[in-house]
Design an enzyme around this catalytic site. Sequence first.
Site, PDB file in Angstrom:
ATOM      1  N   LYS A 214       0.157 -28.218 -39.586  1.00  0.00           N
ATOM      2  CA  LYS A 214      -0.400 -27.030 -38.921  1.00  0.00           C
ATOM      3  C   LYS A 214       0.740 -26.129 -38.461  1.00  0.00           C
ATOM      4  O   LYS A 214       1.619 -26.551 -37.703  1.00  0.00           O
ATOM      5  CB  LYS A 214      -1.265 -27.466 -37.726  1.00  0.00           C
ATOM      6  CG  LYS A 214      -1.722 -26.301 -36.824  1.00  0.00           C
ATOM      7  CD  LYS A 214      -2.665 -26.768 -35.709  1.00  0.00           C
ATOM      8  CE  LYS A 214      -2.949 -25.656 -34.701  1.00  0.00           C
ATOM      9  NZ  LYS A 214      -3.822 -26.075 -33.595  1.00  0.00           N
TER      10      LYS A 214
ATOM     11  N   ARG B 158      -7.934 -26.341 -37.450  1.00  0.00           N
ATOM     12  CA  ARG B 158      -8.749 -26.984 -38.495  1.00  0.00           C
ATOM     13  C   ARG B 158      -9.117 -26.003 -39.597  1.00  0.00           C
ATOM     14  O   ARG B 158      -9.360 -26.397 -40.732  1.00  0.00           O
ATOM     15  CB  ARG B 158      -9.991 -27.626 -37.851  1.00  0.00           C
ATOM     16  CG  ARG B 158     -10.888 -26.660 -37.159  1.00  0.00           C
ATOM     17  CD  ARG B 158     -11.827 -27.348 -36.174  1.00  0.00           C
ATOM     18  NE  ARG B 158     -11.149 -27.706 -34.922  1.00  0.00           N
ATOM     19  CZ  ARG B 158     -11.724 -28.331 -33.908  1.00  0.00           C
ATOM     20  NH1 ARG B 158     -12.993 -28.707 -33.988  1.00  0.00           N
ATOM     21  NH2 ARG B 158     -11.049 -28.608 -32.815  1.00  0.00           N
TER      22      ARG B 158
ATOM     23  N   LYS C 205      -7.354 -18.244 -24.496  1.00  0.00           N
ATOM     24  CA  LYS C 205      -6.975 -19.350 -23.609  1.00  0.00           C
ATOM     25  C   LYS C 205      -6.633 -18.806 -22.218  1.00  0.00           C
ATOM     26  O   LYS C 205      -6.197 -17.651 -22.103  1.00  0.00           O
ATOM     27  CB  LYS C 205      -5.717 -20.040 -24.152  1.00  0.00           C
ATOM     28  CG  LYS C 205      -5.931 -20.939 -25.346  1.00  0.00           C
ATOM     29  CD  LYS C 205      -4.620 -21.582 -25.771  1.00  0.00           C
ATOM     30  CE  LYS C 205      -4.799 -22.487 -26.972  1.00  0.00           C
ATOM     31  NZ  LYS C 205      -5.693 -23.622 -26.758  1.00  0.00           N
TER      32      LYS C 205
ATOM     33  N   GLU D 205      -8.730 -23.094 -34.252  1.00  0.00           N
ATOM     34  CA  GLU D 205      -8.223 -22.414 -35.452  1.00  0.00           C
ATOM     35  C   GLU D 205      -7.418 -23.321 -36.368  1.00  0.00           C
ATOM     36  O   GLU D 205      -7.329 -23.081 -37.563  1.00  0.00           O
ATOM     37  CB  GLU D 205      -7.361 -21.213 -35.032  1.00  0.00           C
ATOM     38  CG  GLU D 205      -5.907 -21.516 -34.668  1.00  0.00           C
ATOM     39  CD  GLU D 205      -5.732 -22.489 -33.496  1.00  0.00           C
ATOM     40  OE1 GLU D 205      -6.649 -22.592 -32.658  1.00  0.00           O
ATOM     41  OE2 GLU D 205      -4.686 -23.152 -33.428  1.00  0.00           O
TER      42      GLU D 205
END
Length: 502
Positions: A264, A350, A276, A348
């Site tokens: 990732k 995944r 966030k 995001e």
Amino acid sequence: MEIRLGTISEIRKESFDALVLISFEGKPIRKIFSDALTKFINGVIESEKFKSSFGEVIVVHRPSIPKKFNFNKIVIVGGGKENKFDVESLRKIGSIVSKGASKYNYSSCVFLVDWNVNKVDKIYGFKGLVEGLLLGTYKFDKFISKKEEKNENKLSSVFVVKPVVKYDLNKIIHNTKIVIDSVFLARDLQNLPSNIATPSYISDVVKAECEKVGIRVKVIDKNEARELGMNLFLAVSKGSNEEPKFVVMEYEGGGDKWYGLIGKGITFDTGGISLKPSDKMEDMKFDMSGAASVIGTIIAVAKIGLKVNVVGIVPLTENMPGGSATKPGDIVRGMGGIFVEIVNTDAEGRLILADALEYVKRYKPEFVIDIATLTGACVVALGNEAAGLLGNDDNLKSILKKSSQRTFERVWELPLWEEYDEYIKSDFADVKNVGNRYGGAITASAFLKKFVDYKWAHLDIAGTAYSEKDKYYIPKGGTGFGVRLLVDVLESIEKHESSFNS
Ligand code: BES
Ligand code: ZN
Ligand code: ZN
């Protein structure tokens, strides 16, 4: 740092700043060199009331020892209880000794280890010590201007009294240096802030570093990604002004099988429209740690010259809010045709992994391991001590567990039962990208599983990729977690290549 091997008799021919020894709780030092020296050291331990608790250090300056030993000081490191001493203890002590160089002022030393201690495997013990010595030298001070505030590591030469084994220990030193250089590359990429380590910057570093060691690199840009149908990857990048880069590295070491590594690479995760909270948001520069591990691993494997073929894939993008950002509820078609309802733009990782898990199919891989700072839920479950391990193949998971035991980059398995598939059912598309409140590390994996038709394991490193404090050989900031683990996995595959089929 130069690490040399030798015998006790060779030590007498040279002079060193320090002699380093390990002592154990409640036990006198066993005989070293001569009775007089042993007695002297045991006398110091007793008179100073040195308990030999693990990691405790005492330094004797200008010891009155026979002239034939040329040491300016003796450094005694506590090894704790002897019956608890293991390879990890040696790794930690290695880092204490390399960090101690500037504190206690020595630049060369003899490291005398009793290799019969607590039946520690001599080869892995030696490797652990070398790893600790090298890992302990890491510094990230590129942006500290004043030279005085930089804490230079001084230890330039270590002479290790070698264990008696039928194994080429110089090869261990050589390969360990390569791997630790890769850990440092991964840590540097992690620690660089997101205004510097953009997707373009990281893909340029990858191109430059891979070219040196014969790894082919393909950088897929936004237009090509669009042509390939990587809409999930692009959906994450939409809110950002930085160009996304989908980087593919191919190392051909031999044979006809391919092993896939996917990391990732979110260079900064604001959460997107599902923004966030600002507390600790700065840590989200570490959201490309999986990519850093994959980059470090494949470079180390190429330098060592492992006889396996590895494809490393790192989708790199920022996750930003903005006028063109993906919005909660948007439905996007992934590269392989699966429709995803993006309920939460902060899930995001995944999404970009899904397109990478699809892309890797063109290599018909024997197996694929993905590594990602994927979920806060994994940190809730395991804290900072282990990465979550999930997957669809017991043999692959067991290979990872064995490597994890050898490297002490610990993994802990979580279940991936099919009941969890229910959690990510969408009313409007094939799947949604988040589950409900509970089991977040597992539902993230259940999502990834939808894109996989090969042997696959997933490592959730949200809790191990960076550290809030210095812990022996683990520095504050990026840890490079995964490089030692994945190199060990590929080494074990090279050794048993013919036997990987479950
Ligand atoms: N990058 C984060 C996960 C993370 C959290 C990494 C803490 C390191 C430390 C990931 O993209 C994320 O935001 N995940 C969400 C998923 C949720 C929206 C289902 C999370 O864990 O809160
Ligand atoms: Zn996120
Ligand atoms: Zn993220």
